[in-house]
Design a protein around this motif. Structure first.
Motif, PDB file in Angstrom:
ATOM      1  N   GLU A  44      -8.425   4.880 -10.976  1.00 48.25           N
ATOM      2  CA  GLU A  44      -8.711   4.044  -9.312  1.00 48.25           C
ATOM      3  C   GLU A  44      -8.160   2.215  -9.460  1.00 48.25           C
ATOM      4  N   TYR A  45      -8.040   1.493 -10.793  1.00 49.04           N
ATOM      5  CA  TYR A  45      -8.266   0.296 -11.221  1.00 49.04           C
ATOM      6  C   TYR A  45      -6.981   0.536 -11.172  1.00 49.04           C
ATOM      7  N   ARG A  46      -6.225   1.379 -12.595  1.00 51.34           N
ATOM      8  CA  ARG A  46      -4.748   1.412 -12.377  1.00 51.34           C
ATOM      9  C   ARG A  46      -4.259   2.153 -10.490  1.00 51.34           C
ATOM     10  N   GLY A  47      -4.560   3.039 -10.164  1.00 46.18           N
ATOM     11  CA  GLY A  47      -4.288   2.947  -9.305  1.00 46.18           C
ATOM     12  C   GLY A  47      -3.776   1.478  -8.599  1.00 46.18           C
ATOM     13  N   TYR A  48      -4.988   0.735  -8.472  1.00 53.36           N
ATOM     14  CA  TYR A  48      -4.632  -0.138  -7.728  1.00 53.36           C
ATOM     15  C   TYR A  48      -4.046  -0.899  -7.848  1.00 53.36           C
ATOM     16  N   LYS A  50      -0.547  -0.568 -10.261  1.00 46.57           N
ATOM     17  CA  LYS A  50      -0.210   0.127 -10.020  1.00 46.57           C
ATOM     18  C   LYS A  50       0.694  -0.506  -7.999  1.00 46.57           C
ATOM     19  N   GLY A  51      -0.698  -0.369  -6.943  1.00 48.99           N
ATOM     20  CA  GLY A  51       0.031  -0.696  -5.765  1.00 48.99           C
ATOM     21  C   GLY A  51       0.343  -1.751  -5.604  1.00 48.99           C
ATOM     22  N   ASN A  52      -0.352  -2.877  -6.174  1.00 58.29           N
ATOM     23  CA  ASN A  52       0.267  -3.807  -5.800  1.00 58.29           C
ATOM     24  C   ASN A  52       1.617  -4.708  -6.711  1.00 58.29           C
ATOM     25  N   VAL A  53       1.612  -4.127  -7.957  1.00 57.11           N
ATOM     26  CA  VAL A  53       2.573  -3.912  -8.428  1.00 57.11           C
ATOM     27  C   VAL A  53       3.782  -3.735  -7.728  1.00 57.11           C
ATOM     28  N   LEU A  54       3.715  -2.412  -6.633  1.00 60.17           N
ATOM     29  CA  LEU A  54       4.620  -2.159  -5.371  1.00 60.17           C
ATOM     30  C   LEU A  54       4.806  -3.390  -4.409  1.00 60.17           C
ATOM     31  N   LYS A  55       3.800  -3.243  -4.031  1.00 64.55           N
ATOM     32  CA  LYS A  55       3.465  -4.081  -2.791  1.00 64.55           C
ATOM     33  C   LYS A  55       3.836  -5.973  -2.505  1.00 64.55           C
ATOM     34  N   TYR A  56       3.960  -6.444  -4.189  1.00 59.78           N
ATOM     35  CA  TYR A  56       4.594  -7.843  -4.812  1.00 59.78           C
ATOM     36  C   TYR A  56       6.166  -7.699  -4.658  1.00 59.78           C
ATOM     37  N   SER A  57       6.441  -6.643  -5.663  1.00 60.25           N
ATOM     38  CA  SER A  57       7.410  -6.772  -5.940  1.00 60.25           C
ATOM     39  C   SER A  57       8.357  -5.787  -4.290  1.00 60.25           C
ATOM     40  N   TRP A  58       7.669  -5.806  -3.047  1.00 58.49           N
ATOM     41  CA  TRP A  58       8.612  -5.171  -2.092  1.00 58.49           C
ATOM     42  C   TRP A  58       8.732  -6.674  -0.832  1.00 58.49           C
ATOM     43  N   ARG A  59       7.691  -7.254  -1.154  1.00 59.47           N
ATOM     44  CA  ARG A  59       7.682  -8.835  -0.123  1.00 59.47           C
ATOM     45  C   ARG A  59       8.106  -9.640  -1.180  1.00 59.47           C
TER      46      ARG A  59
END
Length: 85
Positions: A44-48, A50-59
Protein backbone atom coordinates in the motif's frame (compact mmCIF):
# COMPACT_ATOMS: atom_id res chain seq x y z
CA UNK A 1 16.70 27.04 -12.00
CA UNK A 2 17.23 23.37 -12.68
CA UNK A 3 15.79 20.72 -10.40
CA UNK A 4 19.34 19.36 -10.13
CA UNK A 5 20.78 22.57 -8.69
CA UNK A 6 18.05 23.34 -6.17
CA UNK A 7 19.33 24.79 -2.91
CA UNK A 8 18.55 23.31 0.52
CA UNK A 9 15.98 26.03 1.13
CA UNK A 10 14.21 24.96 -2.08
CA UNK A 11 14.02 21.39 -0.77
CA UNK A 12 12.70 22.33 2.68
CA UNK A 13 9.20 22.73 1.23
CA UNK A 14 9.50 19.21 -0.15
CA UNK A 15 11.50 17.19 2.36
CA UNK A 16 10.22 18.77 5.58
CA UNK A 17 7.11 20.81 4.92
CA UNK A 18 6.20 22.51 8.18
CA UNK A 19 2.48 21.87 7.75
CA UNK A 20 2.96 18.08 7.70
CA UNK A 21 4.92 17.73 10.94
CA UNK A 22 2.89 17.19 14.06
CA UNK A 23 3.28 20.03 16.53
CA UNK A 24 1.95 18.50 19.72
CA UNK A 25 0.78 15.31 21.31
CA UNK A 26 2.71 12.18 22.10
CA UNK A 27 4.96 12.38 19.00
CA UNK A 28 5.62 16.08 18.32
CA UNK A 29 8.30 15.47 15.67
CA UNK A 30 6.61 12.68 13.73
CA UNK A 31 6.53 13.44 10.02
CA UNK A 32 3.32 12.65 8.19
CA UNK A 33 5.09 10.41 5.65
CA UNK A 34 6.46 8.26 8.49
CA UNK A 35 3.00 7.87 9.98
CA UNK A 36 1.57 6.94 6.57
CA UNK A 37 4.30 4.35 5.99
CA UNK A 38 3.69 2.82 9.42
CA UNK A 39 -0.08 2.71 8.91
CA UNK A 40 0.02 1.00 5.51
CA UNK A 41 1.26 -2.36 4.34
CA UNK A 42 4.48 -2.22 2.29
CA UNK A 43 2.48 -2.75 -0.91
CA UNK A 44 0.00 0.00 0.00
CA UNK A 45 2.82 2.40 0.86
CA UNK A 46 4.55 1.79 -2.47
CA UNK A 47 1.22 2.42 -4.21
CA UNK A 48 0.78 5.65 -2.23
CA UNK A 49 4.24 6.85 -3.30
CA UNK A 50 3.64 5.81 -6.90
CA UNK A 51 0.33 7.66 -6.97
CA UNK A 52 1.95 10.83 -5.65
CA UNK A 53 4.72 10.63 -8.27
CA UNK A 54 1.98 10.54 -10.91
CA UNK A 55 -0.06 13.31 -9.25
CA UNK A 56 2.77 15.80 -8.90
CA UNK A 57 4.14 15.03 -12.38
CA UNK A 58 0.71 15.43 -13.92
CA UNK A 59 -0.12 18.76 -12.35
CA UNK A 60 3.32 20.42 -12.45
CA UNK A 61 2.44 22.73 -15.34
CA UNK A 62 -1.04 23.63 -14.15
CA UNK A 63 -0.77 25.08 -10.65
CA UNK A 64 1.94 27.72 -10.98
CA UNK A 65 4.49 25.87 -8.85
CA UNK A 66 6.19 23.72 -11.48
CA UNK A 67 9.52 23.26 -9.70
CA UNK A 68 7.91 22.55 -6.33
CA UNK A 69 5.69 19.90 -7.88
CA UNK A 70 8.62 18.33 -9.74
CA UNK A 71 10.65 18.23 -6.53
CA UNK A 72 7.73 16.61 -4.72
CA UNK A 73 7.43 14.01 -7.49
CA UNK A 74 11.14 13.33 -7.21
CA UNK A 75 10.93 12.98 -3.42
CA UNK A 76 8.07 10.49 -3.67
CA UNK A 77 10.08 8.60 -6.29
CA UNK A 78 13.03 8.50 -3.86
CA UNK A 79 10.74 7.13 -1.15
CA UNK A 80 9.36 4.58 -3.62
CA UNK A 81 12.88 3.46 -4.51
CA UNK A 82 13.79 3.18 -0.82
CA UNK A 83 10.66 1.11 -0.19
CA UNK A 84 11.72 -1.40 -2.84
CA UNK A 85 14.85 -2.39 -0.93
Amino acid sequence: MSIDNATPSDWDKVTKPHHYATKSGKYPNLECINFIEAALTPEEYRGYCKGNVLKYSWRCDHKGATMDDLRKARKYLDWLIEAQV
